[in-house]
Design a protein around this motif. Structure first.
Motif, PDB file in Angstrom:
ATOM      1  N   LYS A 152     -13.398-106.460  42.263  1.00  0.00           N
ATOM      2  CA  LYS A 152     -14.803-106.665  41.887  1.00  0.00           C
ATOM      3  C   LYS A 152     -14.959-107.917  41.019  1.00  0.00           C
ATOM      4  O   LYS A 152     -16.007-108.558  41.040  1.00  0.00           O
ATOM      5  CB  LYS A 152     -15.321-105.453  41.099  1.00  0.00           C
ATOM      6  N   GLN A 153     -13.917-108.236  40.249  1.00  0.00           N
ATOM      7  CA  GLN A 153     -14.014-109.355  39.311  1.00  0.00           C
ATOM      8  C   GLN A 153     -13.909-110.701  40.038  1.00  0.00           C
ATOM      9  O   GLN A 153     -13.387-110.786  41.153  1.00  0.00           O
ATOM     10  CB  GLN A 153     -12.883-109.289  38.276  1.00  0.00           C
ATOM     11  N   PRO A 154     -14.412-111.766  39.403  1.00  0.00           N
ATOM     12  CA  PRO A 154     -14.173-113.108  39.941  1.00  0.00           C
ATOM     13  C   PRO A 154     -12.679-113.337  40.136  1.00  0.00           C
ATOM     14  O   PRO A 154     -11.876-112.992  39.259  1.00  0.00           O
ATOM     15  CB  PRO A 154     -14.745-114.030  38.852  1.00  0.00           C
ATOM     16  N   LEU A 192     -10.444-110.070  48.575  1.00  0.00           N
ATOM     17  CA  LEU A 192     -11.651-110.691  48.024  1.00  0.00           C
ATOM     18  C   LEU A 192     -12.947-110.164  48.629  1.00  0.00           C
ATOM     19  O   LEU A 192     -14.032-110.568  48.191  1.00  0.00           O
ATOM     20  CB  LEU A 192     -11.597-112.211  48.241  1.00  0.00           C
ATOM     21  N   LYS A 251     -18.319-115.750  43.574  1.00  0.00           N
ATOM     22  CA  LYS A 251     -17.290-115.587  42.553  1.00  0.00           C
ATOM     23  C   LYS A 251     -15.892-115.441  43.145  1.00  0.00           C
ATOM     24  O   LYS A 251     -14.952-115.081  42.434  1.00  0.00           O
ATOM     25  CB  LYS A 251     -17.610-114.374  41.665  1.00  0.00           C
ATOM     26  N   ARG A 252     -15.751-115.725  44.427  1.00  0.00           N
ATOM     27  CA  ARG A 252     -14.436-115.640  45.065  1.00  0.00           C
ATOM     28  C   ARG A 252     -14.064-116.996  45.647  1.00  0.00           C
ATOM     29  O   ARG A 252     -14.905-117.690  46.214  1.00  0.00           O
ATOM     30  CB  ARG A 252     -14.410-114.559  46.137  1.00  0.00           C
ATOM     31  N   VAL A 301     -15.563-108.954  46.199  1.00  0.00           N
ATOM     32  CA  VAL A 301     -15.944-109.864  45.122  1.00  0.00           C
ATOM     33  C   VAL A 301     -17.211-110.585  45.552  1.00  0.00           C
ATOM     34  O   VAL A 301     -17.306-111.040  46.700  1.00  0.00           O
ATOM     35  CB  VAL A 301     -14.822-110.887  44.841  1.00  0.00           C
TER      36      VAL A 301
END
Length: 385
Positions: free
Chosen positions: A272-274, A301, A308-309, A304
């Motif tokens: 979920k994070q960058p 990815l 942000k990916r 994401v």
């Protein structure tokens, strides 16, 4: 034996001797690492942390507690009469110089041992780094010093029993164990999944330690670590570990994989994070290993957010262009471990993109490098993800 055969053998011996001599000359050739590009001086220190909550599954002896040497690079106060820290402390150099490609006393760093923390900010963003299999954090000094000079506090883990050598402060040594690497395994995916879980637990343990360090008075980092701005990154197997940690622990706010094949749950369940993946030059990506890696990246990815990916490739690089080897061991070109790009140019590009990514997602500082290909670094290819 004919005279002709004897001549061939003699020529072979001469060539081998010349190669050994050249290698020895290269190992002891003085090398100054590229200077950091930020405004801060750089400090360096090390910690010895033992996880009393778990036995070490990689240790040759049952019941051994997991113990880690963690190096820190950080923005330091400017001081006069600077004496830079050795590439490796004396005990490490004595134990490791026959296992690394460059004699450590020939490499000049830009870090000051035990320097005071710079007073520039009340709290600093924090990065946790994992090296590649068999490696130690100091072999990425060029990258880590640069990040510290731009205001990041980095804690870099030496993965005990996976690194070729670990030397604890009391002089004890731990060499790589059969359980701590992926050599001679029948199922590399299964073994990698198991090992990456150990490395990921190491990172999570270090996160916990940093929380304690931040609230304990009397140390240089007390109340100076902004653990709400925490990123995880690594090279090779360390990059796979970064993805796994970001999958497991929400304290990871952003992560980077530097040219590491992916293992663990992150491939199946995604992030979920960058997150950024920077690969060596993939060329036409015509072999099966390359195609599998691209599918794994896309899977990791896929959840994401699109903006942000990042999946990048740097033309002319190979796997060890992301380490200090690119700065001081040009003979690796002959073994295909360094690419055709100038070593210092490759390091410059890696430092620029790693910092641009963490600046964006930990410091809210935008960078055009993340938007699209740029004429400043035409070697960088943005890949679809």
């Amino acid at each position: 034996m004919s005279v002709f055969v004897l001549i061939l053998l003699l020529i072979g011996v001469i060539i081998l001797a010349a190669g050994v001599t050249l290698l020895d000359v290269q190992r002891h050739r003085a090398a100054v690492l590229p200077a950091p590009t930020g405004s801060s001086a750089v400090g360096r220190m090390e910690y010895d942390w033992r996880d009393q909550s778990q036995d070490d599954p990689l240790a040759p002896r049952a019941g051994t507690k997991r113990e880690l040497v963690v190096w820190s690079w950080y923005p330091a106060a400017q001081t006069r009469n600077v004496h830079f820290a050795p590439y490796l402390p004396a005990q490490w150099a004595q134990a490791s110089d026959n296992q690394i490609v460059q004699s450590s006393d020939a490499v000049q760093t830009h870090s000051v041992d035990q320097a005071p923390l710079a007073p520039d900010a009340a709290r600093y963003p924090v990065l946790i780094f994992e090296p590649g299999m068999g490696k130690m954090p100091t072999q990425y000094t060029t990258l880590l010093e640069d990040l510290a000079s731009h205001g990041y506090i980095i804690f870099a883990i030496t993965p005990t029993y996976s690194s070729n050598m670990v030397v604890f402060p009391d002089g004890r040594k731990a060499e790589a164990s059969s359980a701590g690497n992926l050599d001679n395994v029948s199922n590399i995916q299964a073994a990698g999944n198991q090992l990456v879980s150990v490395w990921a637990k190491d990172v999570i343990f270090v996160m916990d330690q940093l929380g304690r360090l931040n609230t304990t008075r009397g140390n240089r980092f007390s109340e100076h670590l902004d653990l709400t701005r925490l990123g995880v990154f690594g090279h090779s197997f360390g990059g796979a570990t970064a993805a796994q940690v970001c999958h497991l622990d929400a304290r990871c706010k952003a992560g980077i994989d530097l040219d590491g094949d992916l293992f663990g749950d992150s491939v199946q369940t995604s992030l979920k994070q960058p997150f950024m993946v920077i690969q060596h030059d993939i060329g036409a990506c015509s072999d099966n290993d390359c195609r599998v890696f691209q599918r794994e990246i896309q899977s990791t990815l896929r959840t994401v957010p699109q903006t942000k990916r990042y999946s990048l490739s740097i033309k002319g690089t190979e796997h060890f262009n992301f380490s200090d080897y690119a700065a001081y061991f040009s003979l690796l070109h002959a073994f295909g471990q360094l690419g055709s790009i100038d070593g210092l140019r490759g390091i410059q590009i890696t430092r620029a993109y790693v910092r641009a990514f963490f600046d964006r997602y930990l410091n809210s500082i935008s960078s055009p490098l993340l938007n699209a290909a740029t004429s400043t670094y035409p070697e960088v290819q943005f890949l679809t993800s």
